[in-house]
Design a protein around this motif. Structure first.
Motif, PDB file in Angstrom:
ATOM      1  N   SER A 255       0.839  -1.199   0.000  1.00  0.00           N
ATOM      2  CA  SER A 255       0.000   0.000   0.000  1.00  0.00           C
ATOM      3  C   SER A 255       0.874   1.249   0.000  1.00  0.00           C
ATOM      4  O   SER A 255       1.945   1.253   0.599  1.00  0.00           O
ATOM      5  CB  SER A 255      -0.910   0.032   1.237  1.00  0.00           C
ATOM      6  OG  SER A 255      -1.668  -1.145   1.348  1.00  0.00           O
ATOM      7  N   PRO A 256       0.410   2.322  -0.658  1.00  0.00           N
ATOM      8  CA  PRO A 256       1.171   3.574  -0.608  1.00  0.00           C
ATOM      9  C   PRO A 256       1.069   4.231   0.766  1.00  0.00           C
ATOM     10  O   PRO A 256       0.033   4.135   1.437  1.00  0.00           O
ATOM     11  CB  PRO A 256       0.508   4.427  -1.691  1.00  0.00           C
ATOM     12  CG  PRO A 256      -0.897   3.901  -1.777  1.00  0.00           C
ATOM     13  CD  PRO A 256      -0.799   2.436  -1.489  1.00  0.00           C
ATOM     14  N   VAL A 257       2.150   4.860   1.193  1.00  0.00           N
ATOM     15  CA  VAL A 257       2.168   5.634   2.436  1.00  0.00           C
ATOM     16  C   VAL A 257       2.232   7.123   2.128  1.00  0.00           C
ATOM     17  O   VAL A 257       1.486   7.923   2.680  1.00  0.00           O
ATOM     18  CB  VAL A 257       3.376   5.229   3.316  1.00  0.00           C
ATOM     19  CG1 VAL A 257       3.507   6.152   4.523  1.00  0.00           C
ATOM     20  CG2 VAL A 257       3.239   3.789   3.763  1.00  0.00           C
ATOM     21  N   ALA A 258       3.124   7.493   1.248  1.00  0.00           N
ATOM     22  CA  ALA A 258       3.337   8.884   0.848  1.00  0.00           C
ATOM     23  C   ALA A 258       4.153   8.849  -0.439  1.00  0.00           C
ATOM     24  O   ALA A 258       4.409   7.780  -0.995  1.00  0.00           O
ATOM     25  CB  ALA A 258       4.069   9.659   1.952  1.00  0.00           C
ATOM     26  N   ALA A 259       4.570  10.020  -0.910  1.00  0.00           N
ATOM     27  CA  ALA A 259       5.389  10.058  -2.118  1.00  0.00           C
ATOM     28  C   ALA A 259       6.643   9.219  -1.930  1.00  0.00           C
ATOM     29  O   ALA A 259       7.322   9.340  -0.910  1.00  0.00           O
ATOM     30  CB  ALA A 259       5.762  11.504  -2.449  1.00  0.00           C
ATOM     31  N   ASN A 260       6.924   8.339  -2.886  1.00  0.00           N
ATOM     32  CA  ASN A 260       8.121   7.490  -2.896  1.00  0.00           C
ATOM     33  C   ASN A 260       8.123   6.431  -1.800  1.00  0.00           C
ATOM     34  O   ASN A 260       9.153   5.791  -1.577  1.00  0.00           O
ATOM     35  CB  ASN A 260       9.402   8.331  -2.754  1.00  0.00           C
ATOM     36  CG  ASN A 260       9.456   9.498  -3.706  1.00  0.00           C
ATOM     37  OD1 ASN A 260       9.387   9.305  -4.912  1.00  0.00           O
ATOM     38  ND2 ASN A 260       9.562  10.705  -3.164  1.00  0.00           N
ATOM     39  N   THR A 261       6.992   6.222  -1.124  1.00  0.00           N
ATOM     40  CA  THR A 261       6.980   5.355   0.056  1.00  0.00           C
ATOM     41  C   THR A 261       5.810   4.385   0.000  1.00  0.00           C
ATOM     42  O   THR A 261       4.671   4.780  -0.273  1.00  0.00           O
ATOM     43  CB  THR A 261       6.875   6.189   1.343  1.00  0.00           C
ATOM     44  OG1 THR A 261       7.903   7.169   1.362  1.00  0.00           O
ATOM     45  CG2 THR A 261       7.003   5.317   2.572  1.00  0.00           C
ATOM     46  N   VAL A 262       6.113   3.105   0.276  1.00  0.00           N
ATOM     47  CA  VAL A 262       5.077   2.079   0.357  1.00  0.00           C
ATOM     48  C   VAL A 262       5.281   1.282   1.640  1.00  0.00           C
ATOM     49  O   VAL A 262       6.347   1.323   2.259  1.00  0.00           O
ATOM     50  CB  VAL A 262       5.118   1.120  -0.854  1.00  0.00           C
ATOM     51  CG1 VAL A 262       4.779   1.866  -2.134  1.00  0.00           C
ATOM     52  CG2 VAL A 262       6.468   0.426  -0.956  1.00  0.00           C
ATOM     53  N   PRO A 303      14.285  16.184   4.411  1.00  0.00           N
ATOM     54  CA  PRO A 303      13.112  15.624   5.081  1.00  0.00           C
ATOM     55  C   PRO A 303      12.345  14.680   4.157  1.00  0.00           C
ATOM     56  O   PRO A 303      12.361  14.826   2.928  1.00  0.00           O
ATOM     57  CB  PRO A 303      12.283  16.873   5.425  1.00  0.00           C
ATOM     58  CG  PRO A 303      13.307  17.964   5.555  1.00  0.00           C
ATOM     59  CD  PRO A 303      14.324  17.659   4.502  1.00  0.00           C
ATOM     60  N   THR A 304      11.680  13.709   4.750  1.00  0.00           N
ATOM     61  CA  THR A 304      10.906  12.744   3.987  1.00  0.00           C
ATOM     62  C   THR A 304       9.465  13.217   3.823  1.00  0.00           C
ATOM     63  O   THR A 304       9.064  14.254   4.349  1.00  0.00           O
ATOM     64  CB  THR A 304      10.929  11.381   4.684  1.00  0.00           C
ATOM     65  OG1 THR A 304      10.568  11.564   6.063  1.00  0.00           O
ATOM     66  CG2 THR A 304      12.298  10.743   4.601  1.00  0.00           C
TER      67      THR A 304
END
Length: 325
Positions: A255-262, A303-304
């Motif tokens: 599942s996606p969490v945020a931009a560039n992040t799953v 920052p992420t």
């Protein structure tokens, strides 16, 4: 990419609770319930505690949440610093004492000898015993919920979380783990990162594990490899081994969490997302945060797109031991 049903015996899942919601599991108060805070400690404050462990002088920082009451069993979070770092630097990094994220949990920051932890090649100090001694001290001095002891950490400290989760005794005292940018050393060479056997003596098959790792980690590579004359498994192999230990199978929900992040989540009927990995493809060797911190202000870092800290707190809020050994 990443990628049998067992009865629930030790973990009480609280469903989709927020970090501010009380667990439905009955608390197991410690012997310290009813005692006043140790001299010099205050609500919302941080104090240094000195103890002796295995004949060595050891120390840790204790954050007492502003809502702490001597008669109410309180959740404890152990947070282990990275290699060459200190307990104070970990406190400044993880935001677990920030009122924005946490006003209810006690947070403890152990200090490693020579700023390192058991499990790192060449370290011979018994930090597992140190952790057990910390827990004994906390339970005798504060009103602790013995079912709600959690552990997180960064880098070598995250790797030590894995050591604790794989220890036959501490895996029955600590309810859940959330390692960040973990160094999961295996003492073997030559190094085959995708297949290396990862020793583990966990005494439970329902250990909640939420890990974080960046695809651009140049210190502890996501794809593993030889380091410090030992072997780092690939992070996908490491998390898949945890899923296998807990009989969750090889399939995961992505599942996606945020931009560039799953997030890769492994579950079984009745226990959702027991083992998970949050993967940020562009993050480096950082504690993920949308705000500036000591990690993401280094050259080449930034920052992420998400914060690890509230995710960790939400994860811990969903898990509690229901039986104590």
């Amino acid at each position: 990419m990443l990628s049998s049903t067992l009865p629930r015996t030790l973990v009480c899942l609280a469903g989709m609770l927020s970090a501010a919601t009380a667990s439905p599991c009955a608390a197991k108060p410690s012997n310290g319930c009813g005692k006043a805070l140790p001299a010099g400690q205050t609500l919302g404050g941080v104090a240094t505690v000195n103890i002796t462990s295995n004949g060595l002088a050891r120390s840790f920082l204790v954050f007492v949440p502003p809502t702490y009451k001597r008669g109410n069993p309180t959740q404890v979070i152990l947070s282990y610093h990275g290699g060459t770092k200190t307990a104070l630097q970990q406190l400044q990094l993880d935001d677990l004492t920030s009122p924005e994220f946490n006003t209810k949990s006690m947070v403890v920051y152990p200090q490693g000898i020579n700023d390192s932890w058991q499990g790192v090649p060449g370290v011979t100090i018994d930090d597992v015993q140190f952790t057990a001694d910390i827990l004994d001290y906390l339970q005798g001095q504060y009103c602790i919920d013995k079912q709600r002891i959690m552990a997180t950490g960064k880098s070598d400290g995250a790797g030590f979380c894995n050591v604790l989760a794989c220890d036959a005794t501490l895996s029955t005292r600590i309810a859940a783990f959330a390692p960040v940018s973990g160094a999961y050393y295996v003492d073997t060479l030559p190094c085959e990162p995708t297949t290396v056997v990862i020793p583990c003596q966990n005494a439970r098959t329902d250990i909640p594990m939420l890990a974080f790792h960046g695809g651009n980690d140049s210190v502890i590579a996501y794809l593993g490899g030889e380091r410090k004359n030992a072997c780092l498994p690939t992070v996908p192999h490491w998390i898949e081994e945890w899923a296998a230990r807990e009989n969750l199978g090889a399939a995961n929900k992505t599942s996606p969490v945020a931009a560039n992040t799953v997030i890769y989540q492994y579950s079984r009927p009745g226990e959702q997302n027991l083992v998970s990995l949050v993967y940020d493809s562009i993050n480096g060797h950082d504690w993920p945060s949308t705000a500036p911190n000591a990690d993401n202000q280094n050259a080449g870092q930034a920052p992420t797109s998400f914060n690890a800290t509230p995710m960790i707190l939400d994860f811990f809020a969903k898990h509690s031991l229901t039986q104590l050994v």
